[in-house]
Design a protein around this motif. Structure first.
Motif, PDB file in Angstrom:
ATOM      1  N   VAL A   2      -6.226  -5.613 -10.878  1.00 43.99           N
ATOM      2  CA  VAL A   2      -4.867  -5.005 -10.487  1.00 43.99           C
ATOM      3  C   VAL A   2      -5.040  -4.069  -9.257  1.00 43.99           C
ATOM      4  O   VAL A   2      -4.322  -4.290  -8.052  1.00 43.99           O
ATOM      5  CB  VAL A   2      -3.914  -4.567 -11.356  1.00 43.99           C
ATOM      6  N   ASP A   3      -5.881  -3.121  -9.193  1.00 49.48           N
ATOM      7  CA  ASP A   3      -6.239  -2.077  -8.306  1.00 49.48           C
ATOM      8  C   ASP A   3      -6.630  -2.702  -7.061  1.00 49.48           C
ATOM      9  O   ASP A   3      -6.276  -2.250  -6.015  1.00 49.48           O
ATOM     10  CB  ASP A   3      -7.179  -0.894  -8.998  1.00 49.48           C
ATOM     11  N   GLN A   4      -7.714  -3.655  -7.336  1.00 47.91           N
ATOM     12  CA  GLN A   4      -8.475  -4.455  -6.031  1.00 47.91           C
ATOM     13  C   GLN A   4      -7.182  -5.056  -5.595  1.00 47.91           C
ATOM     14  O   GLN A   4      -7.147  -5.066  -3.948  1.00 47.91           O
ATOM     15  CB  GLN A   4      -9.480  -5.282  -6.459  1.00 47.91           C
ATOM     16  N   THR A   5      -6.511  -5.764  -6.059  1.00 49.85           N
ATOM     17  CA  THR A   5      -5.324  -6.705  -5.608  1.00 49.85           C
ATOM     18  C   THR A   5      -4.408  -5.871  -4.692  1.00 49.85           C
ATOM     19  O   THR A   5      -3.957  -6.207  -3.549  1.00 49.85           O
ATOM     20  CB  THR A   5      -4.767  -7.420  -6.402  1.00 49.85           C
ATOM     21  N   THR A   6      -3.758  -4.764  -5.294  1.00 52.60           N
ATOM     22  CA  THR A   6      -2.755  -3.886  -4.614  1.00 52.60           C
ATOM     23  C   THR A   6      -3.516  -3.171  -3.382  1.00 52.60           C
ATOM     24  O   THR A   6      -2.601  -2.845  -2.327  1.00 52.60           O
ATOM     25  CB  THR A   6      -2.250  -2.929  -5.553  1.00 52.60           C
ATOM     26  N   LYS A   7      -4.596  -2.807  -3.354  1.00 52.68           N
ATOM     27  CA  LYS A   7      -5.246  -2.143  -2.266  1.00 52.68           C
ATOM     28  C   LYS A   7      -5.230  -3.040  -1.126  1.00 52.68           C
ATOM     29  O   LYS A   7      -5.283  -2.872   0.008  1.00 52.68           O
ATOM     30  CB  LYS A   7      -6.908  -1.735  -2.593  1.00 52.68           C
ATOM     31  N   GLY A   8      -5.508  -4.360  -1.457  1.00 59.42           N
ATOM     32  CA  GLY A   8      -5.466  -5.422  -0.649  1.00 59.42           C
ATOM     33  C   GLY A   8      -4.341  -5.578   0.153  1.00 59.42           C
ATOM     34  O   GLY A   8      -4.098  -5.772   1.479  1.00 59.42           O
ATOM     35  N   ILE A   9      -3.122  -5.197  -0.569  1.00 60.62           N
ATOM     36  CA  ILE A   9      -1.843  -5.250   0.049  1.00 60.62           C
ATOM     37  C   ILE A   9      -1.653  -4.242   0.866  1.00 60.62           C
ATOM     38  O   ILE A   9      -1.161  -4.260   2.096  1.00 60.62           O
ATOM     39  CB  ILE A   9      -0.576  -5.501  -0.990  1.00 60.62           C
ATOM     40  N   GLU A  10      -2.164  -2.884   0.644  1.00 57.30           N
ATOM     41  CA  GLU A  10      -2.328  -1.901   1.772  1.00 57.30           C
ATOM     42  C   GLU A  10      -2.934  -2.214   2.889  1.00 57.30           C
ATOM     43  O   GLU A  10      -2.358  -1.948   3.836  1.00 57.30           O
ATOM     44  CB  GLU A  10      -2.705  -0.494   0.802  1.00 57.30           C
ATOM     45  N   PHE A  11      -4.089  -2.823   2.845  1.00 57.28           N
ATOM     46  CA  PHE A  11      -4.731  -3.251   3.790  1.00 57.28           C
ATOM     47  C   PHE A  11      -3.983  -4.306   4.743  1.00 57.28           C
ATOM     48  O   PHE A  11      -3.852  -4.009   6.181  1.00 57.28           O
ATOM     49  CB  PHE A  11      -6.142  -3.947   3.476  1.00 57.28           C
ATOM     50  N   LEU A  12      -3.152  -5.084   4.210  1.00 58.10           N
ATOM     51  CA  LEU A  12      -2.553  -6.075   5.071  1.00 58.10           C
ATOM     52  C   LEU A  12      -1.513  -5.494   5.787  1.00 58.10           C
ATOM     53  O   LEU A  12      -0.869  -5.698   6.982  1.00 58.10           O
ATOM     54  CB  LEU A  12      -1.969  -7.167   4.332  1.00 58.10           C
ATOM     55  N   MET A  13      -0.787  -4.172   5.298  1.00 55.43           N
ATOM     56  CA  MET A  13       0.278  -3.606   5.778  1.00 55.43           C
ATOM     57  C   MET A  13      -0.474  -2.819   7.144  1.00 55.43           C
ATOM     58  O   MET A  13       0.083  -2.630   7.936  1.00 55.43           O
ATOM     59  CB  MET A  13       0.959  -2.586   4.716  1.00 55.43           C
ATOM     60  N   ASP A  14      -1.328  -2.039   6.965  1.00 55.45           N
ATOM     61  CA  ASP A  14      -2.143  -1.621   7.961  1.00 55.45           C
ATOM     62  C   ASP A  14      -2.443  -2.503   8.985  1.00 55.45           C
ATOM     63  O   ASP A  14      -2.241  -1.966  10.125  1.00 55.45           O
ATOM     64  CB  ASP A  14      -3.494  -0.731   7.554  1.00 55.45           C
ATOM     65  N   LYS A  15      -3.107  -3.593   8.672  1.00 55.61           N
ATOM     66  CA  LYS A  15      -3.367  -4.748   9.560  1.00 55.61           C
ATOM     67  C   LYS A  15      -2.422  -5.114  10.586  1.00 55.61           C
ATOM     68  O   LYS A  15      -2.598  -5.236  11.861  1.00 55.61           O
ATOM     69  CB  LYS A  15      -4.057  -5.839   9.062  1.00 55.61           C
ATOM     70  N   ASN A  16      -1.169  -5.349   9.910  1.00 56.56           N
ATOM     71  CA  ASN A  16      -0.044  -5.901  10.543  1.00 56.56           C
ATOM     72  C   ASN A  16       0.884  -4.715  11.168  1.00 56.56           C
ATOM     73  O   ASN A  16       1.968  -4.944  11.622  1.00 56.56           O
ATOM     74  CB  ASN A  16       0.672  -6.671   9.760  1.00 56.56           C
ATOM     75  N   LYS A  17       0.529  -3.426  11.196  1.00 56.25           N
ATOM     76  CA  LYS A  17       1.238  -2.309  11.663  1.00 56.25           C
ATOM     77  C   LYS A  17       2.483  -2.053  11.045  1.00 56.25           C
ATOM     78  O   LYS A  17       3.415  -1.862  11.586  1.00 56.25           O
ATOM     79  CB  LYS A  17       1.192  -2.319  13.099  1.00 56.25           C
ATOM     80  N   ILE A  18       2.712  -2.229   9.709  1.00 50.56           N
ATOM     81  CA  ILE A  18       3.942  -2.246   8.970  1.00 50.56           C
ATOM     82  C   ILE A  18       3.997  -0.928   8.616  1.00 50.56           C
ATOM     83  O   ILE A  18       2.974  -0.371   7.831  1.00 50.56           O
ATOM     84  CB  ILE A  18       4.087  -3.222   7.737  1.00 50.56           C
ATOM     85  N   ASP A  19       4.978  -0.031   8.757  1.00 54.23           N
ATOM     86  CA  ASP A  19       5.121   1.192   8.184  1.00 54.23           C
ATOM     87  C   ASP A  19       5.588   1.336   6.943  1.00 54.23           C
ATOM     88  O   ASP A  19       6.389   0.597   6.295  1.00 54.23           O
ATOM     89  CB  ASP A  19       6.376   2.068   8.971  1.00 54.23           C
ATOM     90  N   VAL A  20       4.953   1.851   5.745  1.00 52.62           N
ATOM     91  CA  VAL A  20       5.190   2.020   4.389  1.00 52.62           C
ATOM     92  C   VAL A  20       5.893   3.259   3.829  1.00 52.62           C
ATOM     93  O   VAL A  20       5.190   4.351   4.401  1.00 52.62           O
ATOM     94  CB  VAL A  20       3.919   1.925   3.707  1.00 52.62           C
ATOM     95  N   TYR A  21       6.901   3.197   3.328  1.00 51.60           N
ATOM     96  CA  TYR A  21       7.561   4.259   2.708  1.00 51.60           C
ATOM     97  C   TYR A  21       7.661   4.182   1.237  1.00 51.60           C
ATOM     98  O   TYR A  21       7.914   3.026   0.620  1.00 51.60           O
ATOM     99  CB  TYR A  21       9.188   4.250   3.201  1.00 51.60           C
ATOM    100  N   HIS A  22       7.357   5.099   0.400  1.00 50.39           N
ATOM    101  CA  HIS A  22       7.278   5.295  -1.001  1.00 50.39           C
ATOM    102  C   HIS A  22       8.547   6.028  -1.446  1.00 50.39           C
ATOM    103  O   HIS A  22       8.519   7.250  -1.162  1.00 50.39           O
ATOM    104  CB  HIS A  22       6.161   5.761  -1.590  1.00 50.39           C
ATOM    105  N   GLY A  23       9.396   5.340  -1.957  1.00 49.82           N
ATOM    106  CA  GLY A  23      10.674   6.193  -2.444  1.00 49.82           C
ATOM    107  C   GLY A  23      11.850   5.235  -2.846  1.00 49.82           C
ATOM    108  O   GLY A  23      11.764   3.775  -2.712  1.00 49.82           O
TER     109      GLY A  23
END
Length: 475
Positions: free
Chosen positions: A93-114
């Motif tokens: 799970v951790d490896q997979t969710t970190k992969g999504i974080e990478f994809l957000m950074d790669k595509n310059k998508i701003d991430v908000y937690h809340g």
């Protein structure tokens, strides 16, 4: 205040895929996620962790029951280390969710937690959620979005009289992180989630009883699949109480008592140490403040959308489990892409009839298109071709001989209308059927395609031959 072309609320498969596609198409994109990790239910407490446990428990069962027949001898007793198994699951799970974080950074998508909630149609408040979505102190910030995609998914449903205590009376979320193997796990609901997790703990040594209201398991799939899987599960020593309506669930210390009525209205009692409530899922819109913008929901709490996934508010869309239709990660992904491409002025489409459904038990179960029951109800004349997995050389070589491939084709035109499978690796094999049906192939088209030998896929060709001229070659 930050301004975006698109804001996506929810980072499950529908949400993060929508965000990526929007960014690919040149839109400035933000994604808002309530929890600490991205990926939603599917990656954190659904598809991915359940498959990790299914695979681990399958390896254990093979070691205990099947290695010897393959000439593999293990000195000493094979033991389950549940803590390590759960830890491996979490690592996946951790490896997979970190992969999504990478994809957000790669595509310059701003991430908000809340927690994202509508202030009005173009402004979203983001309140701090705290760890795991709990309440937290902090400053609420507001962003502006020209368009918004609601992708907040679903949560496990329950029955009105059942109190989920998350200890002995649990949902799928708690079942993925138990600290002990149940002695007797009672599963309420014979659908996908209940059967998958029931099989996990049955393999690990638990007694498992499935209590199902309908007269068959996996009731939304083709009847032949339900019948085959019931036979397989019973062979694996799982117990079933079909046509039983649960009336009460009560915890007494470390024991849980489930009361139900059978089809003759007799009261039946089941006793176990854990109860898994898997009676479906509900759309999750809590905290969105939909009333602030007048977004309509239906009688089941789902966001109402038109054929383009647009709500009654022209710049707000909704996708995935929060709208009508099958609650499937890949359905949500397709809808996310459709919305993104529509916003870019393209003309995408989805054929919901061709969204496959899969149960990841062993053997696996997979379907696409119409079931035999649906064709009968619609009055469509059809023909059937079915081929058993036991007749394949590949199945005998691997020892996976349960199951079949069944093809339903139009009696007049021979167009394939539905494909239903039970067997080893049919979760992957169903893609062949989806491809064929996307191009409106006939059963004869499939029957004339070369399938490599020996493979499980040969069953598809043989079923197509059986549907075409009743001339399967190997049975």
């Amino acid at each position: 205040m930050s301004t975006y072309d698109v804001a996506v609320i929810g980072s499950g498969p529908g949400g993060y895929v929508a965000a990526i596609r929007c960014a690919q198409l040149g839109m400035k994109t933000a994604i808002i996620e309530k929890y600490d990790t991205l990926g939603g239910t599917c990656l954190n407490v659904g598809c991915i962790p359940s498959k990790a446990l299914l695979d681990s428990s399958h390896h254990y069962e093979d070691a205990v029951k099947h290695f010897e027949e393959h000439g593999i001898e293990i000195p000493g007793e094979v033991k389950v280390n549940l803590e390590k198994m759960i830890a491996r699951k979490q690592g996946v799970v951790d490896q997979t969710t970190k992969g999504i974080e990478f994809l957000m950074d790669k595509n310059k998508i701003d991430v908000y937690h809340g927690i994202g909630s509508f202030k009005d149609a173009t402004h979203i408040d983001i309140a701090p959620a705290g760890r795991a979505g709990g309440s937290a102190k902090g400053k609420t910030e507001t962003i502006e979005a020209k368009n918004t995609i609601i992708a907040t998914g679903s949560k496990p449903s329950t029955l009105p009289f059942i109190e989920i205590d998350k200890e002995r009376i649990i949902t799928s979320t708690e079942a993925l992180k138990l600290k002990e193997i149940p002695k007797h796990l009672i599963v309420i609901g014979g659908g996908v989630i209940g059967l998958e997790l029931g099989q996990v703990y049955k393999r690990l040594g638990a007694e498992v009883t499935v209590v199902e209201y309908m007269d068959r398991i996996i009731p939304t799939m083709d009847g032949a699949q339900s019948k085959e899987m019931l036979k397989v599960f019973k062979k694996q020593k799982m117990k079933f109480a079909l046509s039983h309506g649960v009336t009460a669930v009560e915890r007494k210390g470390d024991e849980v008592v489930v009361k139900a009525k059978d089809k003759k209205d007799n009261e039946v009692e089941f006793r176990g140490d854990y109860v898994l409530v898997s009676v479906g899922r509900r759309a999750y819109t809590d905290g969105l403040n939909l009333d602030a913008v007048g977004i309509k929901t239906d009688d089941r709490g789902r966001v109402e959308v038109d054929g383009h996934l647009k709500t009654n508010v022209s710049n707000i869309y909704a996708i995935g489990d929060v709208v009508k239709g099958a609650m499937l990660a890949h359905k949500a992904e397709e809808e996310g892409v459709v919305v993104a491409e529509s916003l870019a002025g393209q003309k995408p489409h989805i054929d919901y009839n061709l969204i496959p459904g899969v149960v990841y038990t062993w053997p696996e179960v997979a379907s696409v298109g119409k079931t035999e029951e649906q064709l009968k109800e619609a009055g469509i004349e059809y023909k059937t071709g079915q081929f058993p997995m036991r007749a394949l050389g590949r199945s005998r070589a691997s020892g996976d001989t349960d199951g079949f491939v069944k093809i339903l084709a139009d009696k007049r035109t021979d167009e394939v209308l539905g494909v239903h499978m039970v067997g080893a690796r049919v979760a992957d094999l169903i893609a062949e059927a989806v491809t064929a049906m996307e191009f409106r192939a006939s059963a004869e088209d499939i029957s004339r395609m070369s399938h490599s030998h020996p493979t499980y896929a040969e069953a598809v060709k043989e079923a197509a031959l059986a549907a075409t001229e009743d001339r399967a070659l190997h049975i």
